[in-house]
Design an enzyme around this catalytic site. Structure first.
Site, PDB file in Angstrom:
ATOM      1  N   GLY A   8       0.805  -1.223   0.000  1.00 38.16           N
ATOM      2  CA  GLY A   8       0.000   0.000   0.000  1.00 38.16           C
ATOM      3  C   GLY A   8       0.836   1.270   0.000  1.00 38.16           C
ATOM      4  O   GLY A   8       0.356   2.326   0.397  1.00 38.16           O
ATOM      5  N   ALA A   9       2.072   1.173  -0.434  1.00 37.85           N
ATOM      6  CA  ALA A   9       2.965   2.339  -0.383  1.00 37.85           C
ATOM      7  C   ALA A   9       3.255   2.891  -1.775  1.00 37.85           C
ATOM      8  O   ALA A   9       4.120   3.746  -1.940  1.00 37.85           O
ATOM      9  CB  ALA A   9       4.265   1.955   0.312  1.00 37.85           C
ATOM     10  N   GLY A  10       2.557   2.380  -2.796  1.00 41.06           N
ATOM     11  CA  GLY A  10       2.785   2.866  -4.150  1.00 41.06           C
ATOM     12  C   GLY A  10       4.056   2.295  -4.772  1.00 41.06           C
ATOM     13  O   GLY A  10       4.591   2.855  -5.720  1.00 41.06           O
ATOM     14  N   SER A  62       4.235  -0.946  -5.821  1.00 40.57           N
ATOM     15  CA  SER A  62       3.838  -2.130  -6.597  1.00 40.57           C
ATOM     16  C   SER A  62       4.170  -3.448  -5.908  1.00 40.57           C
ATOM     17  O   SER A  62       4.721  -4.359  -6.531  1.00 40.57           O
ATOM     18  CB  SER A  62       4.450  -2.108  -7.992  1.00 40.57           C
ATOM     19  OG  SER A  62       3.722  -1.254  -8.789  1.00 40.57           O
ATOM     20  N   GLU A  87      -4.633  -8.025 -12.324  1.00 41.22           N
ATOM     21  CA  GLU A  87      -5.098  -6.761 -11.737  1.00 41.22           C
ATOM     22  C   GLU A  87      -6.498  -6.417 -12.254  1.00 41.22           C
ATOM     23  O   GLU A  87      -7.366  -6.015 -11.497  1.00 41.22           O
ATOM     24  CB  GLU A  87      -4.145  -5.604 -12.108  1.00 41.22           C
ATOM     25  CG  GLU A  87      -2.737  -5.759 -11.604  1.00 41.22           C
ATOM     26  CD  GLU A  87      -2.530  -5.192 -10.200  1.00 41.22           C
ATOM     27  OE1 GLU A  87      -3.446  -4.563  -9.640  1.00 41.22           O
ATOM     28  OE2 GLU A  87      -1.420  -5.405  -9.659  1.00 41.22           O
ATOM     29  N   ASP A  89       3.985  -1.365 -14.191  1.00 42.63           N
ATOM     30  CA  ASP A  89       4.484  -2.040 -12.984  1.00 42.63           C
ATOM     31  C   ASP A  89       5.079  -3.401 -13.322  1.00 42.63           C
ATOM     32  O   ASP A  89       6.175  -3.755 -12.872  1.00 42.63           O
ATOM     33  CB  ASP A  89       3.344  -2.233 -11.956  1.00 42.63           C
ATOM     34  CG  ASP A  89       2.607  -0.944 -11.667  1.00 42.63           C
ATOM     35  OD1 ASP A  89       3.183   0.128 -11.919  1.00 42.63           O
ATOM     36  OD2 ASP A  89       1.458  -1.008 -11.202  1.00 42.63           O
ATOM     37  N   TYR A 144      -8.484   5.955  -9.798  1.00 44.08           N
ATOM     38  CA  TYR A 144      -7.578   5.485 -10.852  1.00 44.08           C
ATOM     39  C   TYR A 144      -8.386   5.163 -12.117  1.00 44.08           C
ATOM     40  O   TYR A 144      -8.077   5.640 -13.211  1.00 44.08           O
ATOM     41  CB  TYR A 144      -6.803   4.240 -10.390  1.00 44.08           C
ATOM     42  CG  TYR A 144      -5.822   3.752 -11.431  1.00 44.08           C
ATOM     43  CD1 TYR A 144      -4.519   4.210 -11.451  1.00 44.08           C
ATOM     44  CD2 TYR A 144      -6.227   2.862 -12.438  1.00 44.08           C
ATOM     45  CE1 TYR A 144      -3.629   3.797 -12.424  1.00 44.08           C
ATOM     46  CE2 TYR A 144      -5.348   2.443 -13.414  1.00 44.08           C
ATOM     47  CZ  TYR A 144      -4.048   2.911 -13.406  1.00 44.08           C
ATOM     48  OH  TYR A 144      -3.174   2.500 -14.372  1.00 44.08           O
TER      49      TYR A 144
HETATM   50  C1  GLA Z   1      -0.314   2.382 -11.135  1.00 44.46           C
HETATM   51  C2  GLA Z   1      -0.689   1.426 -12.258  1.00 44.46           C
HETATM   52  C3  GLA Z   1       0.248   1.595 -13.462  1.00 44.46           C
HETATM   53  C4  GLA Z   1       0.356   3.053 -13.886  1.00 44.46           C
HETATM   54  C5  GLA Z   1       0.616   3.960 -12.681  1.00 44.46           C
HETATM   55  C6  GLA Z   1       0.521   5.411 -13.024  1.00 44.46           C
HETATM   56  O1  GLA Z   1       0.930   2.053 -10.621  1.00 44.46           O
HETATM   57  O2  GLA Z   1      -0.669   0.112 -11.800  1.00 44.46           O
HETATM   58  O3  GLA Z   1      -0.185   0.782 -14.524  1.00 44.46           O
HETATM   59  O4  GLA Z   1      -0.789   3.455 -14.589  1.00 44.46           O
HETATM   60  O5  GLA Z   1      -0.301   3.715 -11.615  1.00 44.46           O
HETATM   61  O6  GLA Z   1       1.489   5.763 -13.953  1.00 44.46           O
END
Ligand code: GLA
Length: 359
Positions: free
Chosen positions: A104-106, A108, A142, A154, A203
């Site tokens: 949850g920290a961005g 991936s 996903e 990602d 998103y």
């Molecule tokens: C998330 C999504 C990616 C990408 C980024 C934004 O990480 O999983 O596919 O769209 O956001 O760039």
């Protein structure tokens, strides 16, 4: 017999929300990742053990379906389903999962889990999918198992990242180039510690707005839009409001990724830092996927000696800021940003110092 897969977490160096617009991205593998070890069960079960969380999920290979929303298990189950859909001759497996990617920290953590699972399944089931197909399998997990209509940034970064290189990915041609990261570069990721409630829905909403902008502009994907076309459509009153701002952000980001790759080749890290700052500003004002905590960290980071640039990384609405530093200034940077955040928030944020990592 044991089969083992590893895949790193990722940071988005530049190219924000460009991937599903067929654009350009610059990804960075991290020094943290997920490891999956697969062992045959002798039956048709898929036993998932998240060792760090001390949680186990058991499902039947012939009836793979998402479990409750938000569960880590959906990413691994979704990947197994992708293998089956492509005709893999699957047998029962126990998957032992460990991860050092903060959740949850961005960063991936989900893609790292998907890609490490893919690598382990590929060995265990003897398939020969190439890395781009493995990336698609992760993306499908996903979409179908987690409900996020993400692009390929990602998964491609996680699968193609190698040490000391950034991953330059053209999402239209699907070409991947590993660009050397100058040795004097160092990165610090600073977590806001917040995930705003609207983030998941927002998103998909941003993606829909980009699609709307492309439709109005008469292009298949925003990759094909130019600043001139956008100006023209704005003057004619056809493109306005959110779709106009989203289109400007995407076109700007694609240009910034291309410029950053040139700058990296020329060893001009200061320029890359400046592009990162511009990218954050574009997210803040045009794509509107930043938040107060991200803006605070990005602004403070830039005042610390040795910091060349800072921006939000990934989907936005919370998560983390990525700062580019001159190597050697990272200790002082971590100390300064921690003190700053503590004064403002009353807590010290999690930080991760990393170079470009990979499998
Ligand atoms: C998330 C999504 C990616 C990408 C980024 C934004 O990480 O999983 O596919 O769209 O956001 O760039």
């Amino acid at each position: 017999m044991e089969n083992c897969g590893y895949a790193p977490g990722r940071a988005e160096w530049l190219g924000n929300h460009t991937d599903y617009n067929d654009g350009l991205v610059l990804g960075l593998g991290l020094g943290v990742g997920a490891t999956v070890v697969a062992q045959p069960t002798g039956d048709r079960q898929l036993v998932l053990r998240a060792m760090d969380l001390n949680e186990t999920r058991i499902c039947q290979l012939d009836a793979l379906a998402p479990v409750e929303a938000g569960s880590w298990a959906n990413y691994a189950i979704g990947v197994a389903a992708g293998f089956l859909a492509r005709g893999a001759k699957a047998h029962g497996l126990e998957l032992g999962i460990r991860s050092t990617v903060p959740m949850g920290a961005g960063l991936s953590s989900s893609a790292a889990l998907e890609c490490a699972t893919s690598r382990a399944l590929q060995q265990a089931w003897g398939t020969e999918f190439d890395d781009m197909e493995l990336a698609r399998i992760g993306q499908e997990a996903e979409h179908k198992f987690a409900g996020v209509r993400c692009g390929l940034l990602d998964q491609v970064t996680s699968l193609f990242a190698t040490r000391d290189h950034a991953v330059f990915f053209d999402c239209r041609s699907l070409e991947v180039e590993r660009v050397p990261v100058p040795p004097d570069a160092c990165f610090v990721i600073v977590q806001t510690g917040v995930k705003h409630a609207l983030s998941d829905g927002a998103y998909n909403e941003r993606r829909a707005e980009c699609e709307e902008a492309a439709r109005v502009l008469g292009v298949g994907k925003l990759r094909e839009a130019t600043p001139q076309l956008i100006d023209e459509m704005e003057r004619g009153g056809r493109l306005q409001g959110a779709p106009l701002r989203r289109a400007r952000h995407i076109v700007g980001e694609n240009a910034r990724v291309a410029a950053a790759v040139e700058s990296l080749r020329a060893g001009d890290l200061a320029k890359v830092g400046q592009l990162m700052n511009e990218s954050h500003e574009s997210s803040r004002t045009l794509f509107e996927n930043s938040c107060e905590e991200l803006d605070f960290l990005a602004a403070e980071a830039r005042t610390i000696p040795g910091c060349l640039g800072a921006r939000l990384s990934g989907g936005g609405f919370g998560g983390a800021v990525l700062a580019l530093l001159n190597r050697g200034s990272e200790d002082n940077f971590v100390e300064s940003i921690s003190q700053c955040a503590k004064r403002a928030w009353g807590r010290v944020p999690e930080t991760l110092v990393t170079g470009a990592g990979g499998a």
